[in-house]
Write a protein that holds these residues in place. Structure first.
Motif, PDB file in Angstrom:
ATOM      1  N   ALA A  86      15.621   9.436  10.387  1.00 23.25           N
ATOM      2  CA  ALA A  86      14.600   8.439  10.721  1.00 23.25           C
ATOM      3  C   ALA A  86      13.228   9.071  10.507  1.00 23.25           C
ATOM      4  O   ALA A  86      12.694   9.731  11.394  1.00 23.25           O
ATOM      5  N   PRO A  87      12.648   8.887   9.319  1.00 27.78           N
ATOM      6  CA  PRO A  87      11.362   9.533   9.056  1.00 27.78           C
ATOM      7  C   PRO A  87      10.229   8.916   9.851  1.00 27.78           C
ATOM      8  O   PRO A  87      10.347   7.814  10.381  1.00 27.78           O
ATOM      9  N   HIS A  88       9.135   9.650   9.918  1.00 31.10           N
ATOM     10  CA  HIS A  88       7.889   9.157  10.495  1.00 31.10           C
ATOM     11  C   HIS A  88       7.070   8.615   9.321  1.00 31.10           C
ATOM     12  O   HIS A  88       6.879   9.309   8.321  1.00 31.10           O
ATOM     13  N   ALA A  89       6.616   7.362   9.408  1.00 38.46           N
ATOM     14  CA  ALA A  89       5.815   6.749   8.349  1.00 38.46           C
ATOM     15  C   ALA A  89       4.342   6.942   8.648  1.00 38.46           C
ATOM     16  O   ALA A  89       3.884   6.675   9.758  1.00 38.46           O
ATOM     17  N   LEU A  90       3.615   7.420   7.652  1.00 41.58           N
ATOM     18  CA  LEU A  90       2.168   7.603   7.750  1.00 41.58           C
ATOM     19  C   LEU A  90       1.504   6.663   6.759  1.00 41.58           C
ATOM     20  O   LEU A  90       1.758   6.734   5.550  1.00 41.58           O
ATOM     21  N   LEU A  91       0.679   5.768   7.257  1.00 41.07           N
ATOM     22  CA  LEU A  91      -0.028   4.828   6.396  1.00 41.07           C
ATOM     23  C   LEU A  91      -1.197   5.549   5.738  1.00 41.07           C
ATOM     24  O   LEU A  91      -1.976   6.229   6.408  1.00 41.07           O
ATOM     25  N   LEU A  92      -1.333   5.402   4.449  1.00 43.34           N
ATOM     26  CA  LEU A  92      -2.380   6.092   3.701  1.00 43.34           C
ATOM     27  C   LEU A  92      -3.554   5.188   3.374  1.00 43.34           C
ATOM     28  O   LEU A  92      -4.665   5.661   3.181  1.00 43.34           O
ATOM     29  N   ASP A  93      -3.300   3.875   3.294  1.00 46.27           N
ATOM     30  CA  ASP A  93      -4.331   2.920   2.897  1.00 46.27           C
ATOM     31  C   ASP A  93      -4.267   1.650   3.720  1.00 46.27           C
ATOM     32  O   ASP A  93      -4.535   0.574   3.212  1.00 46.27           O
ATOM     33  N   GLY A  94      -3.841   1.745   4.954  1.00 48.05           N
ATOM     34  CA  GLY A  94      -3.714   0.568   5.796  1.00 48.05           C
ATOM     35  C   GLY A  94      -2.298   0.045   5.851  1.00 48.05           C
ATOM     36  O   GLY A  94      -1.385   0.597   5.239  1.00 48.05           O
ATOM     37  N   PRO A  95      -2.091  -1.033   6.604  1.00 50.10           N
ATOM     38  CA  PRO A  95      -0.751  -1.594   6.799  1.00 50.10           C
ATOM     39  C   PRO A  95      -0.074  -1.949   5.476  1.00 50.10           C
ATOM     40  O   PRO A  95      -0.732  -2.226   4.479  1.00 50.10           O
TER      41      PRO A  95
ATOM     42  N   ALA B 125       0.854  -1.194   0.000  1.00 49.00           N
ATOM     43  CA  ALA B 125       0.000   0.000   0.000  1.00 49.00           C
ATOM     44  C   ALA B 125       0.888   1.240   0.000  1.00 49.00           C
ATOM     45  O   ALA B 125       2.050   1.171   0.409  1.00 49.00           O
ATOM     46  N   PRO B 126       0.350   2.363  -0.451  1.00 52.03           N
ATOM     47  CA  PRO B 126       1.149   3.593  -0.436  1.00 52.03           C
ATOM     48  C   PRO B 126       1.378   4.082   0.989  1.00 52.03           C
ATOM     49  O   PRO B 126       0.655   3.701   1.921  1.00 52.03           O
ATOM     50  N   LEU B 127       2.397   4.912   1.156  1.00 54.70           N
ATOM     51  CA  LEU B 127       2.630   5.549   2.453  1.00 54.70           C
ATOM     52  C   LEU B 127       3.360   6.866   2.252  1.00 54.70           C
ATOM     53  O   LEU B 127       3.834   7.169   1.167  1.00 54.70           O
ATOM     54  N   ARG B 128       3.399   7.635   3.299  1.00 55.68           N
ATOM     55  CA  ARG B 128       4.092   8.922   3.275  1.00 55.68           C
ATOM     56  C   ARG B 128       5.198   8.882   4.313  1.00 55.68           C
ATOM     57  O   ARG B 128       4.992   8.410   5.437  1.00 55.68           O
ATOM     58  N   LEU B 129       6.368   9.376   3.949  1.00 57.64           N
ATOM     59  CA  LEU B 129       7.486   9.511   4.879  1.00 57.64           C
ATOM     60  C   LEU B 129       7.662  10.983   5.199  1.00 57.64           C
ATOM     61  O   LEU B 129       7.825  11.806   4.295  1.00 57.64           O
ATOM     62  N   ARG B 130       7.621  11.307   6.490  1.00 62.90           N
ATOM     63  CA  ARG B 130       7.794  12.700   6.944  1.00 62.90           C
ATOM     64  C   ARG B 130       9.141  12.809   7.645  1.00 62.90           C
ATOM     65  O   ARG B 130       9.391  12.144   8.649  1.00 62.90           O
ATOM     66  N   PHE B 131      10.013  13.643   7.089  1.00 66.38           N
ATOM     67  CA  PHE B 131      11.350  13.866   7.624  1.00 66.38           C
ATOM     68  C   PHE B 131      11.372  15.143   8.443  1.00 66.38           C
ATOM     69  O   PHE B 131      10.441  15.945   8.395  1.00 66.38           O
TER      70      PHE B 131
END
Length: 188
Positions: free
Chosen positions: A93-102, A66-72
């Motif tokens: 070490a970015p913060h991972a944000l799930l966009l569509d589930g695991p 699934a897609p995800l976003r990495l926030r640095f």
């Protein structure tokens, strides 16, 4: 002569992340486990979380399910579609944000002079991989089925299979089938 080597399922190691936020299945590392210059792994990302920091490491990263976003730090963000590869400094070490589930994510981590390339793509029909004595290929069949041939060796792969293609000379390896795969080319 080239050789095909399956990575047996019992050789995979599940490790907790250094920061405790998830788990990773380590597929292989070299030249040895303790002092690796390269490492191949699949991270399970079940919730929004911080990644562990790996100073002195270059990370090549691709979401598999699934897609995800990495926030640095400093507000920089990368939105990654499924099977899109990105590279970043492991110290960040970015913060991972799930966009569509695991999702799971394939990681190629490199240290020092180690060199490698990560690709993720569909397999529809056949493709060829150039074999050079100074490099080798790793194949992870994400889904589907495939046959790999190098010189006189031929091996069938099913979903989840992991295979090394080691070359001692030039030539080509051929992969035939249907599905999706992750490819890593490492300089020897």
């Amino acid at each position: 002569m080239s050789s095909l080597r399956l990575v047996p399922a019992d050789a995979l190691r599940i490790q907790a992340w250094a920061n405790g936020a998830g788990t990773t299945t380590v597929i292989d590392s070299g030249p040895d486990e303790a002092h690796w210059a390269w490492r191949l792994s699949i991270a399970d990302i079940a919730q929004d979380c911080d990644f562990s920091s790996f100073p002195g490491t270059r990370r090549h990263f691709v979401p598999l399910d699934a897609p995800l976003r990495l926030r640095f730090d400093a507000g920089r963000e990368l939105s990654l579609l499924r099977l899109s590869v990105t590279c970043f400094d492991g110290a960040q070490a970015p913060h991972a944000l799930l966009l569509d589930g695991p999702t799971r994510a394939f990681n190629l981590m490199l240290r020092g002079a180690a060199e490698g390339t990560l690709l993720a793509r569909p397999l529809n029909g056949h493709m060829s991989l150039p074999l050079r004595a100074a490099s080798r290929w790793f194949v992870h069949l994400l889904g589907g089925h495939a046959h790999v041939q190098a010189d006189e060796q031929r091996m069938a792969l099913t979903a989840g299979s992991n295979l090394w293609i080691d070359a001692t000379h030039g030539g080509m390896a051929r992969i035939e089938g249907g599905g999706e795969l992750v490819l890593v080319q490492l300089a020897a």
